[in-house]
Design a protein around this motif. Sequence first.
Motif, PDB file in Angstrom:
ATOM      1  N   ARG A  93       0.827  -1.193   0.000  1.00 44.07           N
ATOM      2  CA  ARG A  93       0.000   0.000   0.000  1.00 44.07           C
ATOM      3  C   ARG A  93       0.862   1.243   0.000  1.00 44.07           C
ATOM      4  NH1 ARG A  93      -5.207  -0.448   4.028  1.00 44.07           N
ATOM      5  NH2 ARG A  93      -6.258  -2.206   2.991  1.00 44.07           N
ATOM      6  N   ASP A  94       0.539   2.181  -0.842  1.00 42.85           N
ATOM      7  CA  ASP A  94       1.260   3.449  -0.923  1.00 42.85           C
ATOM      8  C   ASP A  94       0.222   4.522  -1.215  1.00 42.85           C
ATOM      9  OD1 ASP A  94       2.783   5.692  -1.587  1.00 42.85           O
ATOM     10  OD2 ASP A  94       4.378   4.499  -2.512  1.00 42.85           O
ATOM     11  N   ALA A  95       0.014   5.419  -0.272  1.00 42.01           N
ATOM     12  CA  ALA A  95      -1.030   6.434  -0.421  1.00 42.01           C
ATOM     13  C   ALA A  95      -0.822   7.293  -1.658  1.00 42.01           C
ATOM     14  CB  ALA A  95      -1.077   7.313   0.836  1.00 42.01           C
ATOM     15  N   ARG A  96       0.411   7.400  -2.095  1.00 44.32           N
ATOM     16  CA  ARG A  96       0.695   8.230  -3.273  1.00 44.32           C
ATOM     17  C   ARG A  96       0.151   7.603  -4.555  1.00 44.32           C
ATOM     18  NH1 ARG A  96       7.038   8.510  -2.893  1.00 44.32           N
ATOM     19  NH2 ARG A  96       6.607   6.283  -2.584  1.00 44.32           N
ATOM     20  N   ASN A  97      -0.186   6.314  -4.509  1.00 45.41           N
ATOM     21  CA  ASN A  97      -0.674   5.631  -5.706  1.00 45.41           C
ATOM     22  C   ASN A  97      -2.187   5.751  -5.888  1.00 45.41           C
ATOM     23  OD1 ASN A  97       1.922   4.840  -6.201  1.00 45.41           O
ATOM     24  ND2 ASN A  97       1.661   2.741  -5.452  1.00 45.41           N
ATOM     25  N   ALA A  98      -2.849   6.403  -4.953  1.00 42.36           N
ATOM     26  CA  ALA A  98      -4.304   6.567  -5.054  1.00 42.36           C
ATOM     27  C   ALA A  98      -4.645   7.842  -5.825  1.00 42.36           C
ATOM     28  CB  ALA A  98      -4.914   6.610  -3.653  1.00 42.36           C
ATOM     29  N   GLY A  99      -5.866   7.868  -6.383  1.00 46.05           N
ATOM     30  CA  GLY A  99      -6.370   9.075  -7.018  1.00 46.05           C
ATOM     31  C   GLY A  99      -6.069   9.220  -8.491  1.00 46.05           C
ATOM     32  N   PHE A 100      -5.642   8.155  -9.155  1.00 45.93           N
ATOM     33  CA  PHE A 100      -5.342   8.220 -10.589  1.00 45.93           C
ATOM     34  C   PHE A 100      -6.527   7.725 -11.410  1.00 45.93           C
ATOM     35  CE2 PHE A 100      -1.182   8.380  -8.731  1.00 45.93           C
ATOM     36  CZ  PHE A 100      -0.420   9.142  -9.612  1.00 45.93           C
ATOM     37  N   ASP A 101      -6.672   8.300 -12.597  1.00 48.79           N
ATOM     38  CA  ASP A 101      -7.702   7.795 -13.509  1.00 48.79           C
ATOM     39  C   ASP A 101      -7.430   6.361 -13.916  1.00 48.79           C
ATOM     40  OD1 ASP A 101      -8.838  10.315 -13.458  1.00 48.79           O
ATOM     41  OD2 ASP A 101      -7.907  10.962 -15.340  1.00 48.79           O
ATOM     42  N   ALA A 102      -6.153   6.049 -14.110  1.00 47.90           N
ATOM     43  CA  ALA A 102      -5.804   4.711 -14.612  1.00 47.90           C
ATOM     44  C   ALA A 102      -4.469   4.264 -14.054  1.00 47.90           C
ATOM     45  CB  ALA A 102      -5.767   4.707 -16.137  1.00 47.90           C
ATOM     46  N   ALA A 103      -4.312   2.960 -13.943  1.00 50.50           N
ATOM     47  CA  ALA A 103      -3.036   2.340 -13.587  1.00 50.50           C
ATOM     48  C   ALA A 103      -2.710   1.283 -14.634  1.00 50.50           C
ATOM     49  CB  ALA A 103      -3.092   1.711 -12.200  1.00 50.50           C
ATOM     50  N   VAL A 104      -1.429   1.118 -14.910  1.00 55.79           N
ATOM     51  CA  VAL A 104      -0.970   0.157 -15.911  1.00 55.79           C
ATOM     52  C   VAL A 104      -0.001  -0.817 -15.259  1.00 55.79           C
ATOM     53  CG1 VAL A 104       0.221  -0.166 -18.110  1.00 55.79           C
ATOM     54  CG2 VAL A 104      -1.237   1.838 -17.775  1.00 55.79           C
ATOM     55  N   LEU A 105      -0.220  -2.095 -15.494  1.00 51.73           N
ATOM     56  CA  LEU A 105       0.712  -3.158 -15.122  1.00 51.73           C
ATOM     57  C   LEU A 105       1.113  -3.859 -16.422  1.00 51.73           C
ATOM     58  CD1 LEU A 105      -1.365  -4.423 -12.095  1.00 51.73           C
ATOM     59  CD2 LEU A 105       0.995  -3.606 -11.894  1.00 51.73           C
ATOM     60  N   MET A 106       2.096  -3.311 -17.108  1.00 50.97           N
ATOM     61  CA  MET A 106       2.495  -3.809 -18.417  1.00 50.97           C
ATOM     62  C   MET A 106       3.672  -4.763 -18.255  1.00 50.97           C
ATOM     63  SD  MET A 106       3.271  -1.646 -21.922  1.00 50.97           S
ATOM     64  CE  MET A 106       4.942  -1.130 -21.522  1.00 50.97           C
ATOM     65  N   GLU A 107       3.416  -6.056 -18.503  1.00 56.43           N
ATOM     66  CA  GLU A 107       4.443  -7.092 -18.369  1.00 56.43           C
ATOM     67  C   GLU A 107       5.041  -7.066 -16.959  1.00 56.43           C
ATOM     68  OE1 GLU A 107       4.897  -9.121 -21.581  1.00 56.43           O
ATOM     69  OE2 GLU A 107       2.988  -8.070 -21.338  1.00 56.43           O
ATOM     70  N   VAL A 108       4.192  -7.056 -15.957  1.00 53.75           N
ATOM     71  CA  VAL A 108       4.623  -6.980 -14.557  1.00 53.75           C
ATOM     72  C   VAL A 108       4.243  -8.224 -13.773  1.00 53.75           C
ATOM     73  CG1 VAL A 108       4.273  -5.765 -12.361  1.00 53.75           C
ATOM     74  CG2 VAL A 108       4.605  -4.456 -14.470  1.00 53.75           C
ATOM     75  N   PRO A 138      -7.901   2.772  -8.972  1.00 53.84           N
ATOM     76  CA  PRO A 138      -8.032   3.628 -10.156  1.00 53.84           C
ATOM     77  C   PRO A 138      -9.284   3.266 -10.943  1.00 53.84           C
ATOM     78  CG  PRO A 138      -6.378   1.943 -10.520  1.00 53.84           C
ATOM     79  CD  PRO A 138      -6.770   1.822  -9.089  1.00 53.84           C
ATOM     80  N   GLY A 139      -9.790   4.220 -11.726  1.00 48.23           N
ATOM     81  CA  GLY A 139     -10.987   3.956 -12.520  1.00 48.23           C
ATOM     82  C   GLY A 139     -10.772   2.879 -13.557  1.00 48.23           C
ATOM     83  N   THR A 140      -9.565   2.820 -14.121  1.00 45.88           N
ATOM     84  CA  THR A 140      -9.226   1.820 -15.134  1.00 45.88           C
ATOM     85  C   THR A 140      -7.894   1.184 -14.774  1.00 45.88           C
ATOM     86  OG1 THR A 140     -10.363   3.078 -16.882  1.00 45.88           O
ATOM     87  CG2 THR A 140      -8.759   1.427 -17.593  1.00 45.88           C
ATOM     88  N   VAL A 141      -7.787  -0.123 -14.935  1.00 47.19           N
ATOM     89  CA  VAL A 141      -6.521  -0.830 -14.756  1.00 47.19           C
ATOM     90  C   VAL A 141      -6.260  -1.634 -16.027  1.00 47.19           C
ATOM     91  CG1 VAL A 141      -5.190  -2.474 -13.391  1.00 47.19           C
ATOM     92  CG2 VAL A 141      -6.879  -1.016 -12.265  1.00 47.19           C
ATOM     93  N   VAL A 142      -5.075  -1.454 -16.593  1.00 52.14           N
ATOM     94  CA  VAL A 142      -4.683  -2.181 -17.805  1.00 52.14           C
ATOM     95  C   VAL A 142      -3.565  -3.146 -17.436  1.00 52.14           C
ATOM     96  CG1 VAL A 142      -3.893  -1.999 -20.187  1.00 52.14           C
ATOM     97  CG2 VAL A 142      -5.256  -0.147 -19.188  1.00 52.14           C
ATOM     98  N   VAL A 143      -3.746  -4.413 -17.759  1.00 52.08           N
ATOM     99  CA  VAL A 143      -2.755  -5.447 -17.443  1.00 52.08           C
ATOM    100  C   VAL A 143      -2.393  -6.188 -18.723  1.00 52.08           C
ATOM    101  CG1 VAL A 143      -2.257  -7.530 -16.108  1.00 52.08           C
ATOM    102  CG2 VAL A 143      -3.725  -5.752 -15.123  1.00 52.08           C
ATOM    103  N   THR A 144      -1.096  -6.291 -19.001  1.00 46.15           N
ATOM    104  CA  THR A 144      -0.646  -7.131 -20.118  1.00 46.15           C
ATOM    105  C   THR A 144       0.285  -8.201 -19.580  1.00 46.15           C
ATOM    106  OG1 THR A 144       1.411  -5.994 -20.747  1.00 46.15           O
ATOM    107  CG2 THR A 144      -0.670  -5.066 -21.582  1.00 46.15           C
ATOM    108  N   THR A 145       0.304  -9.351 -20.260  1.00 42.49           N
ATOM    109  CA  THR A 145       1.164 -10.467 -19.858  1.00 42.49           C
ATOM    110  C   THR A 145       1.343 -11.383 -21.070  1.00 42.49           C
ATOM    111  OG1 THR A 145       1.523 -12.107 -18.090  1.00 42.49           O
ATOM    112  CG2 THR A 145      -0.678 -12.030 -19.086  1.00 42.49           C
ATOM    113  N   PRO A 146       2.439 -12.141 -21.130  1.00 41.74           N
ATOM    114  CA  PRO A 146       2.629 -13.052 -22.265  1.00 41.74           C
ATOM    115  C   PRO A 146       1.567 -14.147 -22.306  1.00 41.74           C
ATOM    116  CG  PRO A 146       4.700 -12.700 -21.102  1.00 41.74           C
ATOM    117  CD  PRO A 146       3.623 -12.110 -20.247  1.00 41.74           C
TER     118      PRO A 146
END
Length: 481
Positions: free
Chosen positions: A364-379, A401-409
């Motif tokens: 948890r990191d309070a600084r990571n809150a409040g974004f429209d979107a978060a991306v986990l690209m190849e994570v 976040p309102g939107t989360v985008v996740v990519t993976t192989p």
Amino acid sequence: MRAGRPLRHTVAVLMTLTSTDTDATDLGYLLHKHPDKVQTFDVSSGRAHVFYPAADADRCTVALLLEVDPVGLVRGKGRTDAFALGQYVNDRPYAASSLFAVALGRVFRTAMAGRCDARPDLAARALPLEIHVPALPCRGGPEVARRLFAPLGWTVTAAPVPLDETVPAWGESRYVDLRLAGEVRLADALNHLYVLLPVLDDAKHYWVSPDEVDKLIRAGDGWLAGHPDRELITRRYLARQRRLVAQAVARLAEVDDTEPEALDYDVPADGEGVPARRVPLAQARRDGVLEVLKKAGATTVLDLGCGEGALVKALAEDPAFTRVVGVDVSHRALEAANWRLWKGRLPDRVRERVELRQSSATYRDARNAGFDAAVLMEVIEHLDPPRLPALERSVFGYAQPGTVVVTTPNVEYNVRYPDLPAGATRHRDHRFEWTRAQFRAWADAVATRYGYTVSYLPIGPEDEELGPPTQLAVFARGGAA
């Protein structure tokens, strides 16, 4: 002679760089070396001198003279070579080898980085330049020199140096007299030399450590990844150390750890007859993420596991995104990302919208809150499976976040890579690679637990049987994805 030190015989290596630009003496600003002064620098191999043989408004030439101390190079090394004299009698003091490249990087470090606070406009502009290296060892002869420099915009003249001009029958030596001419940004010109001089010599006169990969990536930014002889350059620069070469090739391609060509795909010719082109999978992945974020209307984006900042840079360059934050647990990755942004010469107004910080996606990191979107690209595939619930809680449950985008192989597609051994993952750090069914089962469960809906998109060419090489999930909070 210096006090307390005996006078030793030293020999010089010389390179000249000439600008014929309007107000050519502005070259001094770019190099941070005044044309009226001779400056001397201590380097690992001896001493380097910088001076200007000519400094006129229409033509300005700077010279770099390296005095190599052959005795100092081996003092204290404790070597036991059978041919001990070979440590002292060699071409290192006479030719522009890797030692010369090291001196170049030491003396012109700021210029190589493209920094010039006094004339930033000049640092960003291509200049008419001429470079002369009179004694360059060149494995493969003049043709290799042309192959390496010509694709970078240089007109190349590489004349073989005879073994002895007075005895033509002896033939040619392994050295060339190299002359380059072209309109090139000065920082790029210096980085070309820094990488390619030791590549042409095909020898490193110092220990090649893993740090050399970082040096190669930094100096090759913007030109090496697209060079037609990228693999040759990488192999020679890293002294054919397979592990280091594999790391460099993967980072240059910004794809997984297999051969980059195998991970590219063709874009068919369009209706206007434009020929097909090769698109790196990493680029297709970034393009797909950007398209999803724009469709979602996101303006503030958190890139979790940003790595070396390729996506952060793409987001920063798009005015649709007003705030971009890159987060990574690796301090070294963040340094590389910061360098990528700075090297890209992003305008200040663009860089003001970008922030890089060290943190973990699993905490948890309070600084990571409040974004429209978060991306986990190849994570996610870099996490041990027992750590996935912690990531889910911190991203979907806490940051929300309102939107989360996740990519993976997509592991099913791996059989399409002929150079990837059966059962191997695409990257040595991958803890797992999922099938399409496994990825959907995980994503569906996460969406249900945390109040999101989820949809799926392919990235790359979609095989009728195996699906795409990369799978992408779009999570939308409380609405249709």
